[in-house]
Motif scaffolding. Structure first.
Motif, mmCIF file in Angstrom:
data_model
loop_
_atom_site.group_PDB
_atom_site.id
_atom_site.type_symbol
_atom_site.label_atom_id
_atom_site.label_comp_id
_atom_site.label_asym_id
_atom_site.label_seq_id
_atom_site.Cartn_x
_atom_site.Cartn_y
_atom_site.Cartn_z
ATOM 1 N N THR A 62 0.782 -1.304 -0.010
ATOM 2 C CA THR A 62 0.029 0.126 0.053
ATOM 3 C C THR A 62 0.805 1.176 0.210
ATOM 4 O O THR A 62 2.299 1.151 0.367
ATOM 5 N N CYS A 93 -4.828 3.157 -1.329
ATOM 6 C CA CYS A 93 -5.565 3.020 -0.515
ATOM 7 C C CYS A 93 -5.993 4.388 0.036
ATOM 8 O O CYS A 93 -6.892 4.766 0.898
ATOM 9 N N CYS A 109 -4.716 0.585 7.791
ATOM 10 C CA CYS A 109 -4.690 1.224 6.382
ATOM 11 C C CYS A 109 -4.492 -0.114 6.062
ATOM 12 O O CYS A 109 -5.093 -0.814 4.877
ATOM 13 N N SER A 112 -8.693 -1.052 5.431
ATOM 14 C CA SER A 112 -9.346 0.103 4.958
ATOM 15 C C SER A 112 -9.809 -0.689 4.046
ATOM 16 O O SER A 112 -10.118 -0.344 2.775
ATOM 17 N N VAL A 113 -8.011 -1.280 3.302
ATOM 18 C CA VAL A 113 -8.051 -2.277 1.791
ATOM 19 C C VAL A 113 -8.932 -3.789 2.044
ATOM 20 O O VAL A 113 -9.756 -3.775 0.960
#
Length: 294
Positions: A62, A93, A109, A112-113
């Motif tokens: 990311t 992302c 992170c 959220s992905v």
């Protein structure tokens, strides 16, 4: 990798494939820490992932993890890792530097992905490879997320999480019940109808048998003595008359139709007479022969 552990990992990935649709190449999300540890242990990161997952992998990183590497660029050897990480596929992302001056933590992170909509599911079928325990703890709460990390230069794959295992067992029970209902419903009736049609067609093609009439049964053919065949032609009976004085035997044949009997003479075996003291005596002359001489 030991054979027993390798078999366990292979079976685990097969279960993920059957229950959640994982397929090659596997999409593996990497964080900055696992890239550093792989270099510290002199380990081939991509090769270890492929041996662990038993298939080809597509490494992804990311934007926030790249920013973590850039922040540690002054450390020795990190510049080489940055160049290596640039070869991996970039997973956006949407955490831009303009909006987030400081990069988000690895947990936020990756969360959220993997679970962008908060549905507690791994929609895009990511494999998460992270060295942070908090990240792995959060990912265990999502359904269908394989987790990998490095422990003392060995790539480890965690067993299926509790929520994921329960969901898989629930789906398996549902499939089993659906199969039972489907097998006992219309398909079974169709098979029964087809069997009845086949039996009726076979019965129509077969000739009708005559009903057996009840009555006295004959003897067992296996226990009855077989009759002898009679000779062809007129039946004849034989009577034998023997005489000690005669040298021949006369057989009288009587025909069955009452005609005159047939006499047949059969010469018997010639008996040799032994002479006892009469060798010098002349043989007696028959009276018939004496008359002819006279």
């Amino acid at each position: 990798m030991r054979g027993k552990r390798s078999k366990q990992y292979k079976k685990l990935m097969q279960q993920y494939g059957l229950s959640f649709g994982f397929r090659e190449p596997y999409q593996v999300l990497l964080d900055a820490d696992i890239i550093k540890d792989a270099d510290r242990f002199k380990m081939d990161l991509i090769g270890g992932l492929e041996r662990t997952l038993h298939g080809q992998v597509k490494p992804m990183i990311t934007q926030c993890s790249m920013r973590h590497l850039y922040a540690a660029a002054k450390e020795p050897g990190v510049s080489f890792l940055i160049d290596k990480a640039k070869t991996y596929e970039r997973r956006r992302c949407d955490h831009r530097p303009e909006d987030y001056p400081e990069p988000l933590s690895t947990k936020d992170c990756l969360a959220s992905v993997v679970d962008a909509k908060g549905s507690k599911t791994n929609k895009h079928r990511y494999v998460v490879a992270s060295q942070e325990p908090e990240v792995r703890k959060f990912m265990r709460g999502l359904l269908g997320v394989p987790l990998c990390y490095i422990n003392r230069s060995v790539m480890i794959m965690e067993p299926m999480a509790g929520a994921t295992a329960e969901n898989r067992e629930k789906e398996e029970r549902g499939k089993f019940r659906a199969g039972l209902k489907r097998g006992s419903g219309s398909l079974k009736r169709k098979r029964e109808d087809e069997d009845v049609k086949e039996e009726s067609s076979v019965q129509e093609d077969m000739p009708k048998r005559k009903k057996a009439v009840n009555g006295p049964k004959g003897p067992n053919p296996l226990a009855v003595k077989k009759s002898k065949k009679k000779p062809e032609g007129p039946a004849t009976t034989f009577t034998e008359a023997e005489s000690k004085d005669l040298k021949t035997k006369v057989l009288k044949l009587e025909q069955a139709d009452g005609s005159e009997p047939i006499l047949a003479s059969i010469k018997g075996k010639r008996k040799r007479k032994h002479k006892s003291g009469d060798s010098g005596r002349a043989a007696p002359v028959k009276p018939e022969m004496a008359d002819e001489d006279g």
